[in-house]
Enzyme design. Structure first.
Site, PDB file in Angstrom:
ATOM      1  N   GLY A 134     -29.465 -41.349  23.483  1.00 47.72           N
ATOM      2  CA  GLY A 134     -28.940 -42.375  24.390  1.00 47.72           C
ATOM      3  C   GLY A 134     -28.444 -43.602  23.657  1.00 47.72           C
ATOM      4  N   ARG A 175      -1.135 -38.235   3.957  1.00 49.09           N
ATOM      5  CA  ARG A 175      -2.174 -37.387   4.564  1.00 49.09           C
ATOM      6  C   ARG A 175      -3.444 -37.376   3.725  1.00 49.09           C
ATOM      7  NH1 ARG A 175       2.502 -33.029   6.353  1.00 49.09           N
ATOM      8  NH2 ARG A 175       3.085 -34.200   8.226  1.00 49.09           N
ATOM      9  N   GLN A 186     -37.015 -30.012  12.652  1.00 52.01           N
ATOM     10  CA  GLN A 186     -35.960 -29.209  12.017  1.00 52.01           C
ATOM     11  C   GLN A 186     -34.607 -29.358  12.704  1.00 52.01           C
ATOM     12  OE1 GLN A 186     -36.962 -25.078  11.559  1.00 52.01           O
ATOM     13  NE2 GLN A 186     -37.582 -25.367   9.444  1.00 52.01           N
ATOM     14  N   SER A 203       5.774 -34.458  16.447  1.00 52.81           N
ATOM     15  CA  SER A 203       5.601 -33.383  15.460  1.00 52.81           C
ATOM     16  C   SER A 203       6.949 -32.853  14.982  1.00 52.81           C
ATOM     17  CB  SER A 203       4.788 -32.236  16.074  1.00 52.81           C
ATOM     18  OG  SER A 203       3.454 -32.641  16.258  1.00 52.81           O
ATOM     19  N   SER A 261      -3.416 -31.693  13.468  1.00 55.13           N
ATOM     20  CA  SER A 261      -4.070 -30.541  12.820  1.00 55.13           C
ATOM     21  C   SER A 261      -3.188 -29.302  12.944  1.00 55.13           C
ATOM     22  CB  SER A 261      -5.432 -30.276  13.467  1.00 55.13           C
ATOM     23  OG  SER A 261      -6.307 -31.330  13.156  1.00 55.13           O
ATOM     24  N   GLU A 300      -0.093 -38.966  11.231  1.00 57.77           N
ATOM     25  CA  GLU A 300       0.436 -38.436   9.953  1.00 57.77           C
ATOM     26  C   GLU A 300       0.439 -36.904   9.963  1.00 57.77           C
ATOM     27  OE1 GLU A 300       0.216 -40.522   6.393  1.00 57.77           O
ATOM     28  OE2 GLU A 300      -0.146 -42.456   7.334  1.00 57.77           O
ATOM     29  N   PRO A 336       9.773 -41.871  21.029  1.00 57.21           N
ATOM     30  CA  PRO A 336       9.207 -41.335  22.271  1.00 57.21           C
ATOM     31  C   PRO A 336       9.397 -39.827  22.401  1.00 57.21           C
ATOM     32  CG  PRO A 336      10.353 -43.386  22.710  1.00 57.21           C
ATOM     33  CD  PRO A 336      10.594 -43.076  21.270  1.00 57.21           C
TER      34      PRO A 336
HETATM   35  N1  COS Z   1       8.626 -32.616   0.704  1.00 57.98           N
HETATM   36  C1  COS Z   1       9.969 -32.749   0.487  1.00 57.98           C
HETATM   37  N2  COS Z   1      10.881 -32.189   1.274  1.00 57.98           N
HETATM   38  C2  COS Z   1      10.463 -31.442   2.309  1.00 57.98           C
HETATM   39  C3  COS Z   1       9.095 -31.253   2.590  1.00 57.98           C
HETATM   40  C4  COS Z   1       8.173 -31.871   1.730  1.00 57.98           C
HETATM   41  N3  COS Z   1       6.840 -31.746   1.938  1.00 57.98           N
HETATM   42  N4  COS Z   1       8.971 -30.488   3.684  1.00 57.98           N
HETATM   43  C5  COS Z   1      10.218 -30.197   4.088  1.00 57.98           C
HETATM   44  N5  COS Z   1      11.107 -30.777   3.250  1.00 57.98           N
HETATM   45  C6  COS Z   1      12.574 -30.674   3.320  1.00 57.98           C
HETATM   46  C7  COS Z   1      12.954 -29.208   3.301  1.00 57.98           C
HETATM   47  O1  COS Z   1      13.125 -28.750   1.968  1.00 57.98           O
HETATM   48  C8  COS Z   1      14.239 -29.216   4.071  1.00 57.98           C
HETATM   49  O2  COS Z   1      15.296 -29.615   3.232  1.00 57.98           O
HETATM   50  P1  COS Z   1      16.593 -28.648   3.050  1.00 57.98           P
HETATM   51  O3  COS Z   1      17.172 -28.530   4.420  1.00 57.98           O
HETATM   52  O4  COS Z   1      17.443 -29.402   2.084  1.00 57.98           O
HETATM   53  O5  COS Z   1      16.058 -27.356   2.520  1.00 57.98           O
HETATM   54  C9  COS Z   1      14.073 -30.310   5.084  1.00 57.98           C
HETATM   55  O6  COS Z   1      13.024 -31.156   4.579  1.00 57.98           O
HETATM   56  C10 COS Z   1      13.680 -29.777   6.449  1.00 57.98           C
HETATM   57  O7  COS Z   1      12.496 -29.024   6.294  1.00 57.98           O
HETATM   58  P2  COS Z   1      11.969 -28.038   7.407  1.00 57.98           P
HETATM   59  O8  COS Z   1      13.102 -27.135   7.824  1.00 57.98           O
HETATM   60  O9  COS Z   1      10.715 -27.427   6.913  1.00 57.98           O
HETATM   61  O10 COS Z   1      11.695 -29.032   8.638  1.00 57.98           O
HETATM   62  P3  COS Z   1      11.122 -28.753  10.067  1.00 57.98           P
HETATM   63  O11 COS Z   1      12.006 -29.419  11.059  1.00 57.98           O
HETATM   64  O12 COS Z   1      10.796 -27.313  10.252  1.00 57.98           O
HETATM   65  O13 COS Z   1       9.758 -29.640  10.060  1.00 57.98           O
HETATM   66  C11 COS Z   1       7.428 -30.074   9.718  1.00 57.98           C
HETATM   67  C12 COS Z   1       8.709 -29.402   9.210  1.00 57.98           C
HETATM   68  C13 COS Z   1       6.998 -29.540  11.062  1.00 57.98           C
HETATM   69  C14 COS Z   1       6.378 -29.764   8.667  1.00 57.98           C
HETATM   70  C15 COS Z   1       7.693 -31.608   9.812  1.00 57.98           C
HETATM   71  O14 COS Z   1       8.576 -31.908  10.862  1.00 57.98           O
HETATM   72  C16 COS Z   1       6.429 -32.404   9.989  1.00 57.98           C
HETATM   73  O15 COS Z   1       5.707 -32.665   9.018  1.00 57.98           O
HETATM   74  N6  COS Z   1       6.152 -32.848  11.241  1.00 57.98           N
HETATM   75  C17 COS Z   1       5.065 -33.756  11.493  1.00 57.98           C
HETATM   76  C18 COS Z   1       5.567 -35.148  11.454  1.00 57.98           C
HETATM   77  C19 COS Z   1       4.454 -36.121  11.288  1.00 57.98           C
HETATM   78  O16 COS Z   1       3.567 -35.959  10.483  1.00 57.98           O
HETATM   79  N7  COS Z   1       4.538 -37.197  12.062  1.00 57.98           N
HETATM   80  C20 COS Z   1       3.603 -38.249  11.964  1.00 57.98           C
HETATM   81  C21 COS Z   1       4.382 -39.487  11.749  1.00 57.98           C
HETATM   82  S1  COS Z   1       3.501 -40.748  10.981  1.00 57.98           S
HETATM   83  S2  COS Z   1       2.070 -41.199  12.203  1.00 57.98           S
END
Ligand code: COS
Length: 393
Positions: A339, A242, A278, A132, A365, A362, A128
């Protein structure tokens, strides 16, 4: 460079198209209206190997490559995007991370029932208060002897009420905020309790559930990958997932294009087929170009993944473009039908509703743009963000 599909890829694409046209498309409208999960469909897909397309044969899968799996998702989603997401989450979000990060014992135990479609899989990351910002999740896994006791709540879990296996993320280190203290577990349906089914704008033939963990105890054999490294599992899983969502968006847009182009040939106004005007030609041409562009981005990302090459940014680009394209072009398809497009007599209003979610799940955007921007500007962007908005512990 070779843009031809292999004979194996073509064969599985044809198989998926045939089953989608025979078993899915004729019912998709009713499943949408009735908000019905088609339980009877999945044993049929399983029998054809479509619930483990890109899983090696030794683990019960069909042994195809990742592009073959993407082709299947595109075809299923063209018929019914709800079926598309069910198969996508089952495969790339639940089965593949166990294959990629599991021990040999975990792979041998958990993957075959999933790949053979004897049970569905789910991926439980979102909560909840944590969408992101996945690293802020609060579900806890507290040490208990050699195992853990899990407590917390997960939200919007695709397949939640149907799944037998859950790839679930919880915080094993309560002293560490953010991504570092998170671990990944493989759970059974008995470990969770479904509390609610979501009502959605679209994807009505899929299930989206809320669930809780109430003192679920697991042993060490349920920990996937290293303790405290679960966030890496989540991110790597989403990198591949993705690409699947991009394929889903392409499939939905293709379905909308098929209906709109057929309608343009048949519908007459002012004494001519509307396709002779067109204004309509421009719409169809734009649709065809954008679908093609999205498909090529998607196939490229899938190819990179199956080659074992970095694909996070290419997958983000594919999902970003394909999902926004699908939302735009399904709206255009409604416009071509006028429509009629707004009514339930034609399926394009369903495609429009279904397309919207591909811009959200996942990774929204906005998150895809963040992933792409970081690849351009580097880690500095992250540090700026952390400084600007410190995460509370
Ligand atoms: N593959 C492997 N490891 C990854 C990675 C990737 N693509 N992206 C980040 N990591 C690792 C990083 O290397 C980091 O590890 P270390 O601390 O050991 O260096 C760790 O994960 C944290 O990475 P980061 O600091 O970049 O994390 P953030 O909290 O800034 O988050 C985003 C990054 C915003 C990109 C991430 O939270 C995200 O993808 N959010 C969206 C979530 C999502 O898609 N939810 C949908 C759920 S399913 S419907």
């Amino acid at each position: 460079m070779d843009l031809e599909l292999t004979p194996e890829q073509r064969a599985i694409q044809t198989l998926a198209r045939e089953v989608a046209e025979a078993e899915i498309a004729p019912h998709a409208g009713a499943w949408d209206r009735e908000h019905r999960f088609p339980d009877e469909l999945y044993p049929k897909l399983a029998e054809l190997g479509l619930l483990g397309v890109c899983v090696p044969e030794e683990y019960g899968g069909a042994g195809g490559d990742f592009l073959s799996y993407v082709l299947v998702l595109e075809e299923l989603s063209r018929a019914d995007a709800g079926v598309g997401v069910t198969v996508a989450v089952h495969t790339s979000a639940a089965t593949l991370p166990i294959l990629a990060f599991g021990t040999e014992e975990q792979r041998a135990r958990f993957v075959p029932p999933l790949a053979r479609g004897e049970q569905l899989g789910a991926f439980a990351l979102t909560e909840p208060g944590s969408g992101s910002d996945a690293g802020s999740l609060r579900t806890s896994a507290a040490r208990d002897g050699d195992g853990w006791v899990l407590n917390g709540a997960k939200q919007w879990i695709t397949n939640g009420s149907r799944a037998g296996t859950f790839v679930l993320f919880a915080r094993t280190d309560p002293t560490t905020a953010g991504a570092r203290g998170i671990s990944c577990f493989v759970l059974d349906a008995e470990h969770v309790r479904i509390t609610r089914e979501e009502e959605k704008l679209g994807l009505n033939s899929s299930t989206t559930s809320d669930l809780v963990l109430e003192g679920a105890r697991v042993e060490r054999d349920r920990l996937l990958h290293e303790e405290g490294r679960g966030f890496t599992v989540a991110m790597a899983t989403l990198d591949g997932g993705r690409i699947g969502i991009a394929a889903q968006a392409v499939g939905i847009a293709q379905a909308a294009f098929d209906v709109a182009s057929r309608y343009a040939r048949e519908r007459e106004q002012f004494g001519r087929r509307i396709g002779d005007f067109q204004a309509i030609q421009t719409k169809l041409a734009n649709m065809a170009v954008e679908i093609d562009a999205a498909r090529l981005l998607t196939y490229r990302a899938a190819w990179l993944k199956q080659e074992g090459r970095p694909h996070a940014v290419e997958g983000a680009k594919a999902k970003l473009f394909a999902s926004e394209m699908a939302r735009r072009q399904t709206a255009e398809a409604i416009q071509v039908l006028g429509g009629y497009g707004y009514t339930k007599e034609f399926p394009v209003e369903r495609y429009y509703r279904d397309a919207k979610i591909t811009e959200i799940y996942e990774g929204t955007s906005e998150i895809q743009r963040l992933v792409i921007a970081r690849s351009i500007l580097g880690r500095g962007l992250r540090e700026d963000r952390v400084t600007a908005a410190p995460r509370s512990s």
